[in-house]
Write a protein that holds these residues in place. Structure first.
Motif, mmCIF file in Angstrom:
data_model
loop_
_atom_site.group_PDB
_atom_site.id
_atom_site.type_symbol
_atom_site.label_atom_id
_atom_site.label_comp_id
_atom_site.label_asym_id
_atom_site.label_seq_id
_atom_site.Cartn_x
_atom_site.Cartn_y
_atom_site.Cartn_z
ATOM 1 N N VAL A 223 33.069 33.478 63.920
ATOM 2 C CA VAL A 223 32.805 33.900 62.539
ATOM 3 C C VAL A 223 34.029 34.596 61.964
ATOM 4 C CG1 VAL A 223 31.455 35.474 61.079
ATOM 5 C CG2 VAL A 223 30.309 34.090 62.831
ATOM 6 N N PHE A 224 34.584 35.533 62.721
ATOM 7 C CA PHE A 224 35.755 36.266 62.238
ATOM 8 C C PHE A 224 36.958 35.335 62.098
ATOM 9 C CE2 PHE A 224 39.605 38.791 62.607
ATOM 10 C CZ PHE A 224 39.370 39.789 61.668
ATOM 11 N N ILE A 225 37.135 34.434 63.035
ATOM 12 C CA ILE A 225 38.268 33.509 62.983
ATOM 13 C C ILE A 225 38.188 32.626 61.746
ATOM 14 C CG2 ILE A 225 39.282 31.475 64.100
ATOM 15 C CD1 ILE A 225 38.595 32.916 66.782
ATOM 16 N N ARG A 226 36.975 32.145 61.420
ATOM 17 C CA ARG A 226 36.827 31.328 60.209
ATOM 18 C C ARG A 226 37.165 32.134 58.962
ATOM 19 N NH1 ARG A 226 32.506 28.790 63.084
ATOM 20 N NH2 ARG A 226 31.003 30.341 62.355
ATOM 21 N N ILE A 227 36.718 33.396 58.934
ATOM 22 C CA ILE A 227 36.984 34.247 57.774
ATOM 23 C C ILE A 227 38.473 34.532 57.641
ATOM 24 C CG2 ILE A 227 36.668 36.604 56.869
ATOM 25 C CD1 ILE A 227 33.777 36.443 57.993
ATOM 26 N N LEU A 228 39.130 34.875 58.756
ATOM 27 C CA LEU A 228 40.560 35.166 58.701
ATOM 28 C C LEU A 228 41.359 33.906 58.355
ATOM 29 C CD1 LEU A 228 42.870 37.178 59.072
ATOM 30 C CD2 LEU A 228 42.889 36.624 61.517
ATOM 31 N N SER A 229 40.979 32.752 58.916
ATOM 32 C CA SER A 229 41.666 31.492 58.600
ATOM 33 C C SER A 229 41.642 31.239 57.102
ATOM 34 C CB SER A 229 41.003 30.311 59.318
ATOM 35 O OG SER A 229 41.042 30.453 60.706
ATOM 36 N N ARG A 230 40.467 31.350 56.518
ATOM 37 C CA ARG A 230 40.323 31.064 55.091
ATOM 38 C C ARG A 230 41.021 32.116 54.244
ATOM 39 N NH1 ARG A 230 34.154 29.403 56.481
ATOM 40 N NH2 ARG A 230 34.603 27.230 57.048
ATOM 41 N N ALA A 231 41.019 33.356 54.728
ATOM 42 C CA ALA A 231 41.706 34.422 53.994
ATOM 43 C C ALA A 231 43.204 34.147 53.937
ATOM 44 C CB ALA A 231 41.445 35.774 54.659
ATOM 45 N N LEU A 232 43.789 33.743 55.056
ATOM 46 C CA LEU A 232 45.221 33.454 55.094
ATOM 47 C C LEU A 232 45.558 32.241 54.228
ATOM 48 C CD1 LEU A 232 45.886 34.096 58.885
ATOM 49 C CD2 LEU A 232 46.645 35.519 56.978
ATOM 50 N N VAL A 233 44.686 31.239 54.240
ATOM 51 C CA VAL A 233 44.901 30.070 53.386
ATOM 52 C C VAL A 233 44.793 30.457 51.914
ATOM 53 C CG1 VAL A 233 43.958 27.832 52.686
ATOM 54 C CG2 VAL A 233 44.211 28.377 55.121
ATOM 55 N N MET A 234 43.798 31.288 51.572
ATOM 56 C CA MET A 234 43.666 31.736 50.182
ATOM 57 C C MET A 234 44.918 32.466 49.712
ATOM 58 S SD MET A 234 39.767 32.980 49.359
ATOM 59 C CE MET A 234 39.456 33.915 50.858
ATOM 60 N N GLY A 235 45.512 33.262 50.603
ATOM 61 C CA GLY A 235 46.754 33.946 50.252
ATOM 62 C C GLY A 235 47.861 32.951 49.953
ATOM 63 N N GLY A 236 47.975 31.925 50.789
ATOM 64 C CA GLY A 236 48.974 30.894 50.563
ATOM 65 C C GLY A 236 48.761 30.157 49.254
ATOM 66 N N LEU A 237 47.512 29.839 48.956
ATOM 67 C CA LEU A 237 47.203 29.135 47.710
ATOM 68 C C LEU A 237 47.454 30.023 46.496
ATOM 69 C CD1 LEU A 237 43.948 27.169 48.618
ATOM 70 C CD2 LEU A 237 46.341 26.508 48.872
ATOM 71 N N ALA A 238 47.210 31.322 46.639
ATOM 72 C CA ALA A 238 47.493 32.253 45.539
ATOM 73 C C ALA A 238 48.983 32.206 45.186
ATOM 74 C CB ALA A 238 47.083 33.669 45.922
ATOM 75 N N MET A 239 49.836 32.138 46.209
ATOM 76 C CA MET A 239 51.280 32.053 45.968
ATOM 77 C C MET A 239 51.651 30.726 45.323
ATOM 78 S SD MET A 239 53.014 33.936 49.273
ATOM 79 C CE MET A 239 51.895 33.464 50.595
ATOM 80 N N GLU A 240 51.014 29.641 45.770
ATOM 81 C CA GLU A 240 51.276 28.325 45.187
ATOM 82 C C GLU A 240 50.907 28.311 43.701
ATOM 83 O OE1 GLU A 240 51.892 24.123 44.632
ATOM 84 O OE2 GLU A 240 52.715 25.615 46.015
ATOM 85 N N ILE A 241 49.772 28.882 43.370
ATOM 86 C CA ILE A 241 49.312 28.893 41.979
ATOM 87 C C ILE A 241 50.201 29.783 41.115
ATOM 88 C CG2 ILE A 241 47.408 29.639 40.474
ATOM 89 C CD1 ILE A 241 45.537 28.758 42.843
ATOM 90 N N ALA A 242 50.584 30.932 41.665
ATOM 91 C CA ALA A 242 51.422 31.872 40.906
ATOM 92 C C ALA A 242 52.859 31.385 40.786
ATOM 93 C CB ALA A 242 51.400 33.244 41.568
ATOM 94 N N GLY A 243 53.275 30.509 41.700
ATOM 95 C CA GLY A 243 54.648 30.043 41.684
ATOM 96 C C GLY A 243 55.623 31.052 42.258
ATOM 97 N N SER A 244 55.097 32.045 42.960
ATOM 98 C CA SER A 244 55.933 33.056 43.610
ATOM 99 C C SER A 244 55.109 33.723 44.707
ATOM 100 C CB SER A 244 56.401 34.114 42.598
ATOM 101 O OG SER A 244 55.375 35.055 42.326
ATOM 102 N N SER A 245 55.753 34.601 45.472
ATOM 103 C CA SER A 245 55.042 35.317 46.541
ATOM 104 C C SER A 245 54.400 36.612 46.039
ATOM 105 C CB SER A 245 56.011 35.627 47.687
ATOM 106 O OG SER A 245 57.073 36.456 47.228
#
Length: 354
Positions: A223-245
């Motif tokens: 359960v925790f691994i799924r949550i952390l996996s998705r959290a890290l991916v969401m962070g990456g996608l946030a950077m992609e959408i913003a066009g910066s880190s």
């Protein structure tokens, strides 16, 4: 993609038990047209030794793909791999490993325009889905370079359960640091140096919230691994959408970058370094760090700088250098004086863990 946006998203995010043993079936579900195309599997020598059965199985599933042990996580290595991919008409790159492997494979795929499948063996930071690669350029000097995000991300929960706990703690640190990064992003926007993308901001906040407010504290639970996996991916996608880190990187990351660039002998992961930096950043931002410190303590993430060989003098100097490591990056550090007495107090508080 609509007329007002210019970002990409992965076609596939699979977080499953034993996902590495049926990765071809996952890809067939989402990107069937790449099955049968010439593929290169990239990892590191020691990982190939540890996970030989799984990596060999993946190679067989993708047409007996060549397995390449990369030499280092450098710009030159990524370019050399990209040259091989182009010259040998390879169409798919699979990166299997931690941040070093994934960043190198990601940039090689970006240069060669190959389809990139990301298969992490640990969850140490949000680079697995980010539009950036951190690579060595000259010597040990590292640079963050823009690139394409993965086409597919496959997380095998069994792999993560068996990964060193310190790597998962690093991923937790990188996620929780978004709290201070988002403050700095708003501060920079108020000064006109950048603008806030509301959707990217919300994704980064959701990434932080999903881990910070998670009731499951066992880092070995699926359960925790799924949550952390998705959290890290969401962070990456946030950077992609913003066009910066900016949605994920503020003054706490400047602290980590200063360690990486000026104190290369300090043995500390990126995620743990930003966790340490987030405590100081929180205080500079006039936010109470108590709940963050308690969170780290509950998960066994050690915020004592002494544990990593960082002395009081080094701590002060790291924060001094943090102001200069990323020219033009507006953060709270631009608004405060370099107060040695305050830094000593922060250091003492972190040593005591309260």
């Amino acid at each position: 993609m609509n007329q007002h946006t210019s970002f990409d998203l992965p076609i596939c995010l699979a977080v499953e038990e034993d996902a590495f043993f049926h990765s071809d079936e996952i890809i067939k579900r989402y990107i069937p047209d790449i099955i049968g195309q010439k593929t290169l599997v990239i990892s590191e020598e020691f990982l190939i030794g540890i996970y030989r059965e799984k990596i060999t199985d993946i190679s067989h599933d993708f047409g007996n793909a060549e397995i390449l042990a990369m030499k280092d996580a450098s710009f030159d290595e990524a370019v050399a791999i990209a040259k091989k991919v182009c010259v040998e008409d390879i169409k798919v790159i699979i990166g299997i490993g931690g941040g070093r492997v994934l960043d190198t494979a990601k940039y090689a795929a970006h240069i060669s325009k190959a389809v990139y499948i990301c298969m992490p063996t640990s969850l140490s930071n949000d680079s697995l889905a980010s539009p950036f690669s951190v690579l060595e350029t000259y010597g040990k000097t590292r640079k963050t370079i823009e690139c394409n995000i993965p086409t597919a991300i496959i997380v095998d929960t069994n792999m993560i359960i068996n990964a060193p706990e310190t790597q998962t703690l690093s991923g937790i640190g990188d996620t929780i640091a978004k709290h201070t990064a988002l403050y700095d992003w708003k501060l920079a926007a108020s000064k006109g140096s950048t603008r806030i993308d509301d959707f990217a901001y919300a994704l980064s906040r959701m990434s932080y919230d999903s881990v910070y407010h998670c009731d499951e504290k066992n880092m070995k639970s699926r359960v925790f691994i799924r949550i952390l996996s998705r959290a890290l991916v969401m962070g990456g996608l946030a950077m992609e959408i913003a066009g910066s880190s900016r949605p994920c990187s503020g003054s706490e990351h400047l602290f980590a970058h200063a360690i990486e660039e000026y104190y290369t002998d300090v043995k500390i992961s990126h995620g743990i370094a930003v966790a340490l930096g987030s405590i100081g950043a929180c205080i500079f931002q006039k936010q109470d760090p108590t709940s963050m410190i308690e969170f780290f303590s509950a998960h066994g993430l050690d915020i004592n700088p002494q544990s990593y060989g960082i002395t009081e003098d080094m701590f002060a100097d790291i924060w001094k250098k943090a102001r200069t490591v990323r020219a033009g990056r507006v953060t709270i550090l631009d608004d405060i004086k370099h107060d040695r007495a305050q830094l000593n107090e922060i250091y003492s508080r972190m040593v005591e863990g309260k």
